[in-house]
Design a protein around this motif. Structure first.
Motif, short mmCIF file in Angstrom:
data_model
loop_
_atom_site.label_atom_id
_atom_site.label_comp_id
_atom_site.label_asym_id
_atom_site.label_seq_id
_atom_site.Cartn_x
_atom_site.Cartn_y
_atom_site.Cartn_z
N TYR B 260 1.17 -1.20 0.23
CA TYR B 260 -0.06 0.05 -0.03
C TYR B 260 0.81 1.19 0.09
O TYR B 260 0.66 2.08 -0.79
CB TYR B 260 -0.94 -0.01 1.12
CG TYR B 260 -1.56 1.27 1.32
CD1 TYR B 260 -1.18 2.12 2.23
CD2 TYR B 260 -2.76 1.60 0.75
CE1 TYR B 260 -1.71 3.62 2.38
CE2 TYR B 260 -3.38 2.76 0.90
CZ TYR B 260 -2.78 3.72 1.66
OH TYR B 260 -3.71 4.95 2.01
N GLY B 261 1.86 1.27 0.71
CA GLY B 261 2.86 2.38 0.96
C GLY B 261 3.58 2.79 -0.42
O GLY B 261 3.61 3.60 -1.01
N LEU B 262 3.75 1.39 -1.05
CA LEU B 262 4.35 1.47 -2.39
C LEU B 262 3.40 2.40 -3.41
O LEU B 262 4.01 3.08 -4.34
CB LEU B 262 4.82 0.17 -2.94
CG LEU B 262 6.22 0.19 -3.99
CD1 LEU B 262 7.43 0.91 -3.44
CD2 LEU B 262 6.49 -1.29 -4.20
N ILE B 263 2.16 1.95 -3.33
CA ILE B 263 1.24 2.33 -4.38
C ILE B 263 0.88 3.93 -3.71
O ILE B 263 1.39 4.75 -4.45
CB ILE B 263 0.03 1.45 -4.29
CG1 ILE B 263 0.03 0.16 -4.74
CG2 ILE B 263 -1.14 2.27 -4.92
CD1 ILE B 263 -1.05 -0.67 -4.61
N ARG B 264 0.61 4.10 -2.54
CA ARG B 264 0.15 5.52 -2.28
C ARG B 264 1.22 6.37 -2.42
O ARG B 264 1.07 7.70 -2.75
CB ARG B 264 -0.11 5.42 -0.74
CG ARG B 264 -0.55 6.76 -0.18
CD ARG B 264 -2.12 7.39 -0.70
NE ARG B 264 -3.44 6.73 -0.33
CZ ARG B 264 -4.42 6.71 -0.83
NH1 ARG B 264 -4.79 7.26 -1.88
NH2 ARG B 264 -5.41 6.04 -0.45
N ILE B 265 2.53 6.05 -1.68
CA ILE B 265 3.66 7.05 -1.80
C ILE B 265 4.56 6.81 -2.68
O ILE B 265 4.99 7.96 -3.74
CB ILE B 265 4.44 6.91 -0.57
CG1 ILE B 265 3.46 7.27 0.94
CG2 ILE B 265 5.44 7.96 -0.28
CD1 ILE B 265 3.93 7.22 2.13
N GLY B 266 4.93 5.56 -3.11
CA GLY B 266 5.96 5.57 -4.18
C GLY B 266 5.67 5.78 -5.46
O GLY B 266 6.09 6.79 -6.12
N VAL B 267 4.38 5.21 -5.73
CA VAL B 267 3.98 5.62 -7.28
C VAL B 267 3.16 7.02 -7.14
O VAL B 267 3.40 7.89 -8.21
CB VAL B 267 2.83 4.56 -7.59
CG1 VAL B 267 2.33 4.95 -8.93
CG2 VAL B 267 3.85 3.26 -7.88
N GLY B 268 2.48 7.28 -6.13
CA GLY B 268 1.52 8.66 -5.91
C GLY B 268 2.60 9.65 -5.72
O GLY B 268 2.63 10.67 -6.79
#
Lengths: 628, 495, 124, 522
Positions: B260-268
């Motif tokens: 989730y972190g990768l999606i929300r912060i990494g990619v976001g």
């Protein structure tokens, strides 16, 4: 839409609801499910005149939508009817075949689940839904093969069956994904439109075709991935009848039939198909000659008959292939159920323990004879018409592939005739080698056998009626007339063989003669010494066929053992290297701490030295720094 | 304060209150209040769905939270108490609440369940739900760290024989990950001036250099958490030694913090970084799939095998994220939920088997079908679901991760897709080997204590079995609400 | 004389003091060495006060700061010697010798490896 | 001409000195231990209130040079008020914790020395020139030599005192040399004047002199904070000293060092930070790493806490070091770094006091098996082995919980929110100041830190091996003539509870500390 749903409901109820553990309720549920599916299929067959399609969007991944589509057309319904018939027969048959088994309720539910999955594949309108049905069938076969608790090798066979088909399914996955990605949607109608409309490059088509072929080879037990079918006989006989004779293995053929434009447009796919078919035909037949276990003989014969259908597809005779599929479903299911009755009576699978059952088991004898006749292609029976249609279109087809299929077909007819007769003689004639008093199976088992004998016999005549042919035509869009329609002329595109299924004339005699030769040879060898197995005539070849050309061994050595070794190596590497570095850093820090601590285990002067040295060094650094 | 905001705060406040109250109450009462608190949280998290202002199908503002609460906590640290829920985080919050409730319920029925364990579960739940809801980078980090100690205590106190070493490795490894996250957060905050995720998503304010540096730190931190292959060695030890409840939460939800972190912060927040590192991430993800599968083939201990299977499944999820396309991220989201449900169930079962037979060694187990048919049946179902049988939850995540990889078109990505598909086949291999060793075959000598399924176990497992089936048949449940936000994220990465 | 001479003397003094601190085994002699260092600082300050008044005329800032600083240093040194001698005396009375290099910095026995065997953790 | 002296500004200093005298008088007049302690505690409290009151008033300068009013020696602004109050409160806390120790020690001398040290600290807060600074530091440290050696019958205590004394004296010599060289180069002693002199450039040949002087002053001051090259004394001294004094050393004396470094660097040497910066950064990195590494191997509790406080000193210095090394020396970047340093120092001081408090209460309260009958006399109890703390949680759960919270706070993990925010402040200032590499080093050190804090915390909840002798029953301990002080456990418990509550409150509202720290930087 309703078609797959009914058995699926029955299956779920059977599996999940514990109160239904009672045998009777489960039996009723199973049979009701199968019967309902059959009735529905027949109703639709009669009512429907043109293909109908409904679909509902299931989920959207990015701009790739997956929808639960159902496409019903005449060919699909015919196969559905066949599946319904066999499923019903098997449900009824298993009620008495497994009367002692306490696992029956789960068994009945799993069979209904299987029927639902097969029907889903037959009517699927969307590639992903097809994939769902395809895999659920695989898992059901796994569960059912491993059903028999007492049989030690059952779990192993089940795992092998699932894994070999799963290897094929990887190809199937990739093929489906390739098609879906390039056409932008998974609906079969869109895919076929894109294929025929020329939007897909031939390279993608060839790749997709070959990948799908891998899946089909896995599921329909064709040459490279066929080793699981003979072992799958470890499952109960009705299961062998349903899954490993009539339906699941035929699903592969049906899918090729359904996505035929993909195969025909990809260059080089059909010749590969032909070669695979030819090899499997001969291989299956020869292996059957030497097998002693009655079910393994039938399993190998299934492999070779399937190869016939694949060969027909390779040659472009899609209608003939489907027709053979139907007839084969009928007579092979019949043979298996009858063999089940024989095993039930004699108590052992091995033919060496049977013999002289003609008199004690008349009903089984006569139904087995019809079945074997159909298998060999004795004229009035169904097998003759369908096999003849395939051979005819193979002989008529252009290109070396068709010739290869025809030659292999003919040779297989001889060998099939030989092993069919061998089986027939060793089981029913000569002196009885089994101690048990053989008697006809109880009515519940007898009725399905007789019921199946009827279509094995008469289905051939249905082919005579002209309406039958176009029902079997490939569900290709109407405008697709042939190779000419595509702008860039496809090389060696087999013109769709003329669909006429029935044709009299000189050509019919050739396969008949071959069959007669086969029967005579077997009878002669058997006649000289009824007690021993005619297979000894094969002499040195026997062990080779017996061990099924050591393919199983090759597969084990080439695939299973290296993967297991690789797994152990990777595990050791993973634990020692990756984990080692982590633990290493931990230990390293602690030992470094120890080192520095030892440096502090000194007396007071060292502290003062540290102070003065520190001050000196800092001062020097600052002055040099400032000087720069 | 709209009703939505109150419910949002409740989702955090109730478990926190529970975690504080439970140790003070006497044993039995404490566990009941704990379960009550978990139940309330589940109710609150489900209620969040109501009044969400319509799922935005068209790609609206990058992050449009349905409800959000914003308050100043420590301006000196750029720390705002800004929490909000949207299509991406909602399913994960519900999953967390559900799993915690099941775990508390499971403990309720067990003789040796202790109230301290329930308290730690609730404390961990505060951390996890907080992380999913946090819309402020620093707040995300604070909640990310809150989870650490409760999990450590769970493993170190109630774990198996080698628990102390495993717990220490787990806590140190994860702390390394989270301190890297701290550095990454402040690389971004220093450059952008604000720590608000809603403002930062899309990487508008950040220069390319900062995005690359920030993403490297984020990727490292989240790769440790959602075990990406080379950084995964804490997982098997932690799982083997953790108590049943600990493993369920660890596998079910804790790994999702990473993805989730990768999606929300990494990619976001740092999309350019994500695009730049996509191939590296993809290759490592596929390596995780293959290595996870191969190592499982050679595993001899039940829980360790399931742990490594998580490495493989998370490999698919990470592959989905690496592709950066909308399809890939959605595959990752449903892969997350499916893995949470299925592996949670698997660990419940593994715990039950270990309790009954006293050992996790595959060699010693066998013939469970005869001795405990019910348990064997559910284990079979869970194993089949986990190997990605279509029609069950696991399938969608895996297939559409491969689809997204192939959709990228370049030969490199197609090879990755193909290898991932082969990995999926290997997964089938080791799960069936597991089934053959444990359920089929002659009953092993090991005595199986209570053959039947205790009522509490059935109650704990039924929702998971049901959920696997429902998500398998209707993936739209999970993905329906995530179209808008995922579309926006993918646009950022140019997916 | 040229102002640099006192600086050099002071530096020498500080060096001798430092050497004394490092070499001397007996605590009291060590204290004397430290006194030496402090006095060298005083010397530097006094000369600095003189030179500062000469060169940085603008530094009308209380020309005699240097000397005031010296006074403070002398007071500090005295106080330190007082307390220091008391402490050394106590050490001598307890241990019979005022040798500096027998005063250990770290606890003598080997340090612990980080994790003695696993033990059961009991929580009510 | 007499210098106008603003007595109001000096009020806190007067009060502190008064407390010391009062302590002596009460010991003479009323020979009871309780009275002396009470008086000293009251005195500390009044000092705190006075400092706070003066702080809220207008900024007062006194002892200024006649002709350059800017250069004043004694300045009562909000910063000094904060520092003075902190010193007073810390001394109050330590006094609270002295309940057990004071029974075995001469109470009068103990309280007097402690009050004297507090006076030094208070004056340090107000001092704005090198001389007052050094004198204040000396007044802060001298009583500590005696206090460390106060445990009469213990060789460790004597050895600790000697170590502390010798190393401290040498460092003072080094500081004074630095100050002298600075004076020689710039002719200025007042920090503000020094900054002005340095700003408008030191004549050519004196620059090396000035830079050497600056660094030497810094080296001396950094000794107080126990930064690495000058840290060897800390473990031996802490372990030898009575527990409250070890607490005092690790909190108040360290805070004094930090305040001194901040005053000199931020005010005095502001223009020359590129000289001083690398040295500070070097000290910070060395201190962190060595502190953490050696702490991994410690067997005795106080030594572990000593080494951990060395490591924490590294974290405190990091922002300053980063500031100098980083780019862009604008004034608000300096403010950011100083705020971070002071904020971390305040967080650290609170948690450390809580940690030592718990050790005091655990050791004092006959909760642990005494190692040998000789140390039966509760007075000279020392930190003891970590092993002895096994299974303590069962007897005194609340104290064990406070101790765990403190340890976790030191490690910088959530339940100890104060510690977590402290780490965040440091990393934020490091990355704000552009020294990313230092932030990564701080991060790695935090991981090593947890590696030794956690096993200690877990051991508290460990299971007591049956073999060890049962705890010595309390009544046998209080032998003839050793009345257990005036409700020693009550006071210590109270002090511990107060510190823990403050730590928790600050954990949840870190902005309070950040605003105070910004005050200092302002």
């Amino acid at each position: 839409m309703l078609l797959p749903a009914v058995p699926f409901g029955a299956a779920l109820a059977g599996l999940l609801l514990p109160p239904l553990r009672a045998r009777a309720a489960a039996a009723v549920l199973g049979i009701a499910g199968a019967a309902a599916a059959l009735l529905l299929a027949c109703g639709l067959l009669v009512a429907l005149d043109q293909p109908s399609e409904q679909s509902r969007q299931l989920v959207r991944f990015g701009h790739l939508a997956v929808d639960f589509g159902v496409r019903v057309d005449s060919a699909a319904l015919l196969v559905a009817v066949a599946v319904g018939v066999v499923a019903l027969a098997v449900q009824v048959y298993s009620v008495s075949y497994l009367d002692g088994d306490e696992g029956y309720p789960a068994y009945a539910a799993q069979v209904s689940l299987f029927t639902a999955a097969m029907l889903l594949v037959v009517v699927a309108g969307d590639l992903i839904v097809l994939l769902v049905g395809w895999e659920v069938m695989g898992i059901c076969s796994y569960l059912l093969i491993a059903h028999d608790r007492r049989l030690p090798e059952a779990p192993g066979a089940a795992v092998k069956a699932f894994l070999v088909t799963r290897v094929g399914d990887v190809g199937f996955w990739l093929g489906v994904i390739l098609l879906g990605v390039h056409t932008g949607s998974f609906r079969i109608a869109d895919v076929l439109a894109a294929v025929t409309g020329g939007e897909l490059s031939t390279a993608t088509l060839t790749a997709a075709g070959l990948l799908l072929l891998a899946g089909v080879a896995g599921k329909s037990a064709q040459f490279p991935l066929h080793t699981w079918l003979p072992d799958a006989m470890a499952g109960p006989t009705p299961i062998s009848a349903l899954i490993h004779a009539a339906t699941m293995v035929a699903a592969g053929v049906y899918v090729v039939f359904r996505l035929y434009p993909v195969f025909s447009y990809g260059d080089g796919v059909l010749p590969v198909l032909a070669v695979v078919a030819a090899v499997t035909m001969l291989l299956g037949a020869l292996a059957a000659t030497a097998a002693d276990d009655i079910k393994r003989v039938l399993a190998w014969s299934t492999v070779s008959q399937l190869a016939y259908m694949v060969g027909a597809l390779a040659v472009g005779a899609t209608a003939a292939a489907l027709f053979h599929l139907l007839t084969h479903a009928a007579f092979k299911a019949l043979l298996f159920l009858a063999a089940g009755a024989v095993i039930h009576a004699v108590g052992s699978n091995l033919m060496s323990a049977m013999g002289g059952l003609r008199r004690p088991m008349p009903v089984t004898f006569w139904s087995m004879t019809i079945g074997l006749g159909a298998l060999v292609g004795v004229p009035p029976l169904a097998g003759f018409w369908s096999k003849d249609a395939i051979l005819h279109s193979a002989s008529g087809g252009a290109g070396w592939a068709a010739g290869l299929v025809f030659a292999a077909g003919l040779a297989t007819v001889v060998v099939t005739a030989w092993y069919a007769t061998r089986l027939w003689l060793r089981t029913f004639f000569g002196l009885s080698r089994s101690e048990a008093t053989a008697h006809d199976p109880p009515p519940l088992m007898a009725w399905p056998v007789v019921a199946l004998a009827v279509p094995s016999g008469l289905l051939g005549f249905v082919a005579l009626s002209d309406g039958f042919v176009d029902r079997l035509s490939t569900p290709v869009p109407a405008d697709w007339t042939g190779a000419a329609a595509r702008p860039d002329a496809l090389p060696a595109q087999p013109v769709l063989a003329d669909q006429a299924l029935v044709h009299a004339g000189g050509f019919v005699l050739l396969p008949l003669a071959a069959a007669a030769v086969g029967i005579a040879a077997a009878w002669l060898v058997w006649q000289r010494d009824p007690a021993t197995d005619p297979a000894r005539a094969l002499g040195r070849l026997r062990p080779v066929f017996e061990r099924e050309f050591y393919l199983d061994g090759f597969q084990d050595v080439l695939v299973v053992r290296p993967v297991r070794a690789l797994a152990r190596a990777v595990r050791r590497a993973d634990e020692s290297v990756v984990d080692g570095t982590v633990e290493g850093t931990g230990r390293g820090t602690v030992s470094l701490g120890g080192l520095v601590a030892r440096a502090h285990r000194a007396a007071l002067p060292r502290a003062v030295v540290a102070v003065l040295a520190g001050a000196l060094l800092a001062g020097l650094a600052a002055t040099l720094g400032a000087a720069l | 304060m709209t009703a939505g905001q109150v419910v949002l705060i409740l989702t955090l406040a109730v478990p926190a209150a529970g975690a504080v109250a439970v140790p003070l109450l006497p044993d039995r009462v404490a566990r009941i209040t704990g379960t009550g608190a978990a139940g309330l949280t589940l109710l609150a998290s489900v209620l969040l769905y109501a009044g969400r202002g319509g799922t935005s199908l068209e790609p609206a503002a990058p992050v449009r939270p349905w409800h959000s609460v914003r308050g100043d906590w420590a301006p000196g640290l750029d720390l705002q108490f800004h929490i909000g829920v949207d299509g991406i985080s909602y399913p994960l919050v519900v999953l967390t609440a559900l799993l915690t409730l099941l775990c508390c319920g499971y403990l309720l029925g067990r003789p040796d369940g202790s109230r301290m364990l329930v308290a730690l579960l609730l404390a961990a739940e505060v951390g996890i739900v907080g992380t999913f809801l946090a819309l402020d980078l620093v707040l995300f980090f604070v909640f990310f760290e809150v989870v650490l100690l409760p999990m450590y205590a769970m493993i170190a106190i109630w774990g198996g024989p080698g628990r102390r070493a495993a717990a220490r490795k787990f806590v140190l490894y994860t702390l390394l990950g989270s301190v890297l996250l701290l550095v990454g957060v402040f690389v971004v905050v220093a450059a952008a001036g604000t720590a608000d995720i809603v403002a930062l998503t899309g990487g508008g304010q950040l220069g390319r250099g900062t995005q690359l540096l920030g993403f490297t730190f984020f990727a490292l931190a989240f790769a440790v958490k959602a075990p990406l292959w080379p950084l995964h060695t804490w997982l098997p030890d932690a799982h083997t030694e953790a108590p049943t409840v600990g493993s369920v939460i660890l596998a079910g939800v804790l790994l999702k913090l990473g993805t989730y972190g990768l999606i929300r912060i990494g990619v976001g927040v740092t999309p350019e970084g994500a695009a730049w590192a996509a191939t590296v991430l993809g290759t490592l993800a596929v390596a995780a799939i293959v290595v996870g599968a191969l190592v499982c083939l050679a595993q001899t201990e039940l829980k360790r095998l399931i742990a490594y299977s998580s490495v493989g499944h998370m490999g698919f999820v990470l592959l989905g994220i690496a592709t950066g396309s909308a399809a890939g991220i959605q595959a990752a989201l449903i892969g997350n939920i499916a893995h949470g449900v299925i592996t949670g169930l698997l660990f419940f079962l593994a715990g039950a088997i270990k309790d009954r037979t006293g050992t996790g060694e595959l060699a010693a187990l066998g013939g469970l079908r005869e001795t405990a048919p019910g348990l064997a049946g559910i284990l079979g179902f869970a194993a089949i679901a986990s190997l990605g049988l279509p029609g069950l939850a696991g399938f969608w995540g895996e297939v559409f991760a491969v689809v997204a990889a192939i959709q990228r078109g370049s030969p490199g990505w197609t090879v990755l897709g193909v290898v991932a598909a082969v990995g999926a086949a290997l997964t089938a291999g080791y799960f069936l080997r597991l089934l053959r060793r444990v359920t089929h075959g002659p009953p092993a000598a090991v005595p199986v204590a209570p053959a039947g399924l205790a009522r509490i176990e059935l109650v704990a497992w039924a929702p998971l079995v049901g959920l696997t089936l429902v998500i398998g048949l209707l993936p739209v449940l999970v993905l329906g609400m995530a179209y808008g936000p995922v579309e926006a994220l993918a646009v950022g990465v140019g997916g | 004389m040229h102002p640099v001479v006192p600086y050099v003397v002071a530096a020498l003094l500080f060096g001798i003091g430092g050497f004394g601190v490092l070499r001397r085994r007996n605590a009291i002699l060590l204290l004397m060495a430290v006194e030496l260092m402090l006095n060298s600082v005083n010397l530097v300050l006094v000369t600095a006060s003189a030179t500062v008044r000469a060169t940085l005329a603008a530094a009308g800032t209380a020309a005699h700061t240097g000397q005031v600083f010296v006074l403070f240093i002398i007071v500090i040194a005295a106080a330190e010697v007082g307390v220091g001698l008391a402490i050394v005396l106590q050490l001598y009375r307890l241990r019979g010798s005022a040798e500096v290099d027998t005063v250990p910095l770290a606890d003598p026995e080997p340090d612990r490896e980080p994790e003695p065997g696993p033990e059961r953790v009991v929580v009510r | 001409m007499t210098q106008a002296i603003d007595h109001v500004a000096l009020l806190p200093a007067y009060l502190a000195a008064g407390t010391a005298l009062l302590a002596l008088l009460t010991d003479l007049a009323v020979a009871r231990r309780a009275a002396t302690l009470a008086v000293t505690a009251a005195g500390a409290a009044t000092v705190a209130v006075a400092a706070w009151a003066v702080g809220t008033g207008p900024v007062r300068d006194t002892f200024c040079l006649a002709d350059a009013p800017a250069a004043c020696s004694f300045r009562a602004d909000p910063t000094s008020a904060l520092v003075a109050t902190l010193f007073a409160l810390l001394t109050l806390g330590v006094l609270g914790l002295s309940g057990y120790a004071v029974r075995g020690l001469p109470a009068g001398e103990y309280c007097f020395l402690l009050a004297a040290s507090m006076t030094g600290g208070v004056v340090l807060g107000y001092s704005r020139d090198l001389i007052t600074l050094v004198v204040a530091l000396e007044t802060l440290t001298l009583p500590l030599y005696a206090l460390v050696g106060l445990r009469r019958r213990s060789v460790d205590s004597a050895q600790g005192a000697v170590t502390f004394f010798v190393v401290s004296v040498v460092s003072v010599a080094v500081t004074l040399l630095g100050a002298a060289l600075l004076y020689a180069a710039t002719g200025a002693v007042h920090l503000r004047a020094l900054a002005a002199a340095l700003a408008d450039g030191v004549p050519g040949e004196l620059t090396t002199l000035a830079s050497a002087g600056a660094v030497l002053v810094l080296a001396g001051l950094v000794f107080k904070v126990a930064a690495v090259p000058f840290h060897a004394w800390a473990p031996a001294t802490y372990d030898g000293a009575p527990l409250p004094i070890a607490a005092y050393l690790s909190t108040t004396s360290k805070l004094g060092g930090v305040v001194a470094v901040v005053y000199v660097v931020a005010i005095g040497l502001q223009p020359w930070l590129d000289v001083v910066g690398p040295a500070l950064a070097g000290f910070a990195v060395l201190t962190m790493t060595v502190g953490n590494l050696v702490a991994l191997r410690q067997r005795r509790m106080v030594r572990l806490l000593a080494w951990s406080s060395v490591a924490q000193a590294g974290y405190i210095l990091a922002p300053l070091g980063a500031f100098a090394v980083g780019t862009g020396r604008t004034s608000d970047a300096l403010a950011l770094a100083v705020t971070a340093t002071i904020a971390y120092a305040v967080f650290y001081v609170m948690i450390e006091l809580a940690a030592f408090g718990s050790v005091v209460v655990l050791r004092g309260g006959a909760v642990m098996p005494a190692v040998s009958l000789a140390s039966l006399d509760r007075s000279d109890v020392d930190g003891g082995e970590i092993e002895q703390y096994r299974g303590v949680a069962r007897r005194s759960p609340w104290v064990a919980a406070a101790f765990t919270l403190a340890l976790v706070g030191l490690a910088g993990l959530p339940p100890g929110l104060a510690g977590l925010f402290a780490k965040i402040v440091v990393v934020r200032s490091l990355l704000g100041g552009g020294a990313g590499w230092l932030a990564v080093i701080v991060a790695l050190n935090a991981v090593i830190g947890l590696a030794y804090y956690l096993p200690v915390a877990v051991r508290l909840y460990g299971d007591r091996a049956a073999a060890e002798p049962a705890a010595v029953p309390a009544e046998r301990v209080a032998g003839p003539g050793l009345r257990p002080g005036w409700g020693a456990p009550l006071w210590s418990g109270l002090a511990l509870a107060a510190t823990t509550v403050v730590a928790i409150v600050v954990g949840f509202a870190p902005q309070l500390v950040l605003d105070a720290a910004a005050l200092v930087a302002g």
